[in-house]
Scaffold this motif. Structure first.
Motif, PDB file in Angstrom:
ATOM      1  N   VAL A 288       1.056  -1.032   0.097  1.00  0.00           N
ATOM      2  CA  VAL A 288       0.028   0.070  -0.033  1.00  0.00           C
ATOM      3  C   VAL A 288       0.980   1.338  -0.231  1.00  0.00           C
ATOM      4  N   ALA A 289       1.826   1.309   0.758  1.00  0.00           N
ATOM      5  CA  ALA A 289       2.774   2.328   0.666  1.00  0.00           C
ATOM      6  C   ALA A 289       3.414   2.577  -0.372  1.00  0.00           C
ATOM      7  N   HIS A 290       3.819   1.446  -1.161  1.00  0.00           N
ATOM      8  CA  HIS A 290       4.539   1.509  -2.368  1.00  0.00           C
ATOM      9  C   HIS A 290       3.688   2.305  -3.638  1.00  0.00           C
ATOM     10  N   LYS A 314       0.618  10.003   4.151  1.00  0.00           N
ATOM     11  CA  LYS A 314      -0.433   9.146   4.286  1.00  0.00           C
ATOM     12  C   LYS A 314       0.282   7.662   4.317  1.00  0.00           C
ATOM     13  N   ALA A 315       1.328   7.466   4.139  1.00  0.00           N
ATOM     14  CA  ALA A 315       1.987   6.137   3.990  1.00  0.00           C
ATOM     15  C   ALA A 315       3.100   6.146   4.982  1.00  0.00           C
ATOM     16  N   PRO A 316       3.051   6.077   6.064  1.00  0.00           N
ATOM     17  CA  PRO A 316       4.152   6.007   7.029  1.00  0.00           C
ATOM     18  C   PRO A 316       4.957   4.721   7.017  1.00  0.00           C
ATOM     19  N   GLU A 317       4.311   3.601   6.635  1.00  0.00           N
ATOM     20  CA  GLU A 317       4.921   2.206   6.515  1.00  0.00           C
ATOM     21  C   GLU A 317       6.134   2.312   5.618  1.00  0.00           C
ATOM     22  N   GLY A 318       5.950   3.249   4.453  1.00  0.00           N
ATOM     23  CA  GLY A 318       6.900   3.392   3.454  1.00  0.00           C
ATOM     24  C   GLY A 318       8.360   4.250   3.934  1.00  0.00           C
ATOM     25  N   TRP A 324      10.364   5.690  -0.879  1.00  0.00           N
ATOM     26  CA  TRP A 324       9.584   6.727   0.094  1.00  0.00           C
ATOM     27  C   TRP A 324      10.730   8.129   0.233  1.00  0.00           C
ATOM     28  N   TRP A 325      11.686   7.886   0.688  1.00  0.00           N
ATOM     29  CA  TRP A 325      12.791   8.926   0.782  1.00  0.00           C
ATOM     30  C   TRP A 325      13.165   9.416  -0.332  1.00  0.00           C
ATOM     31  N   VAL A 326      13.453   8.912  -1.598  1.00  0.00           N
ATOM     32  CA  VAL A 326      13.704   9.394  -2.843  1.00  0.00           C
ATOM     33  C   VAL A 326      12.324  10.423  -3.511  1.00  0.00           C
TER      34      VAL A 326
END
Length: 382
Positions: A288-290, A314-318, A324-326
């Motif tokens: 979902v984070a992806h 909205k995607a803290p798991e990422g 996510w950081w990119v």
């Protein structure tokens, strides 16, 4: 070497595909193809939703009727087309083709209707602008025979733009076969298949109806594949036997999503439900984070940098992933030209939709959103 072909059939092996109709051919075809009697020995029911694909539908239909494995029926569901899409099929006189019509209700409703009408053992899907290699169904049939316990089997695919059809290499040795037991983790590595390159047992689909969420046209197919993957393993044949057309106006592959598809929230809810294993919950939430990171990158490429940051929060798991950081770096400080160059590599056919926001506004909004996120975390709210 074999190739995907958009040519129409002219020989007798096509069961008289180009045989002339008498007076009003399309109405004659409607009566013939919507009847209750299926062609004999139907192994595959092919469901093709159709809406305004006049330039492409005939090639797609021909690629089905040219299959070397002939125990099939093709169900074309015209979803209220306003162009002459169905006219492109008027001269086909093949008993395996059935044409159903309905008022425009969306691709999900069209596919669901095709599933209901299916009379084969397996249901396949082919979008009206994609193409099959002539050996596609034969390869699926062989894989199903080798792995009789599976209910979902797919193949790899090749993407193409415009009329530049890809070559399909028919390897002498048997292709490798992958058993996918954790679909979210596998999909984060790379998409395994797509709607036009997968077959599912008809009995299973009919029990799951409505298989495709009515009214949804973004991620409605992924919703089904992941629900199936939560039930049982999925088989994947590593041979590209489907050509997926990308970059068309109006196609989902060219769409930029401005809202989170509903299926993403449903996936999250299922992952957080009781009775889900720790591994399944973790892999699903990471997937979902992806997806949300993909939405953030697309927003950044369209110049909507604040919106991109909202997606990421909205995607803290990422946050445990490099992607996510990119994406955060893209939204916060990459030059717009660099973002567009990067996005063009990972998402062919993408076109930006909005002008970039001023960098100062981005920084202010990032600080505000970070504060909101800390408040939600402190109160244990999603």
């Amino acid at each position: 070497m074999a190739s995907f072909s958009a040519a129409r059939h002219t020989g007798p092996t096509a069961a008289g595909v180009l045989a002339p109709e008498s007076t009003t051919p399309i109405h004659r075809s409607d009566r013939a193809f919507s009847g209750a009697l299926p062609p004999p020995a139907v192994r595959f029911s092919v469901v093709m939703p159709l809406y305004n694909k006049s330039a492409y539908v005939r090639a797609a239909v021909d690629s089905v009727l040219a299959q070397s494995f002939r125990e099939l029926e093709l169900i074309v569901v015209d979803d209220g087309s306003t162009d002459d899409s169905t006219e492109q099929l008027r001269d086909i006189d093949d008993p395996r083709l059935r044409l159903l019509r309905q008022p425009n209700a969306g691709v999900s409703a069209a596919r669901n209707r095709g599933i209901e009408a299916a009379q084969g053992e397996w249901v396949c899907f082919l979008d009206a602008d994609d193409l099959w290699h002539a050996g596609y169904l034969a390869s699926l049939a062989a894989a199903q025979q080798t792995h009789p316990t599976l209910s979902v089997v797919g193949t790899r695919y090749t993407e193409f733009v415009g009329d530049a059809l890809p070559d399909a290499h028919a390897a002498a040795r048997a292709p490798t076969f992958e058993l996918i037991e954790d679909l979210p983790t596998r999909w984060r590595r790379a998409p395994a298949f797509f709607t036009s390159s997968v077959a599912v047992r008809a009995a299973l689909l009919k029990r799951m109806q409505p298989c495709f969420p009515p009214g949804e046209a973004a991620g409605e197919d992924l919703d089904l594949w992941f629900r199936l993957g939560e039930r049982q393993p999925i088989g994947l044949l590593h041979r590209s036997l489907v050509a997926r057309r990308v970059g068309l106006e109006g196609s989902l592959s060219a769409a930029h999503l401005r809202a989170c598809p509903p299926f993403v929230e449903r996936m999250r809810a299922r992952a957080l439900a009781s009775g889900v294993s720790r591994q399944q919950r973790r892999s699903t939430l990471l997937f979902v984070a992806h997806l949300v990171v993909d939405l953030a990158r697309s927003a950044a490429a369209s110049g909507e940098r604040v919106e991109a940051m909202r997606w990421l929060l909205k995607a803290p798991e990422g946050m445990r992933t490099r992607r996510w950081w990119v994406a955060l770096s893209m939204a916060a400080c990459w030059p717009q030209k660099t973002i567009l160059s990067f996005q063009a590599k990972v998402q062919p056919g993408y076109r930006p939709l909005a002008p970039a926001l001023a960098p100062d506004a981005v920084r202010i909004e990032l600080m505000r959103l970070a504060g909101d996120t800390a408040t939600r975390a402190g109160s244990h709210r999603d």
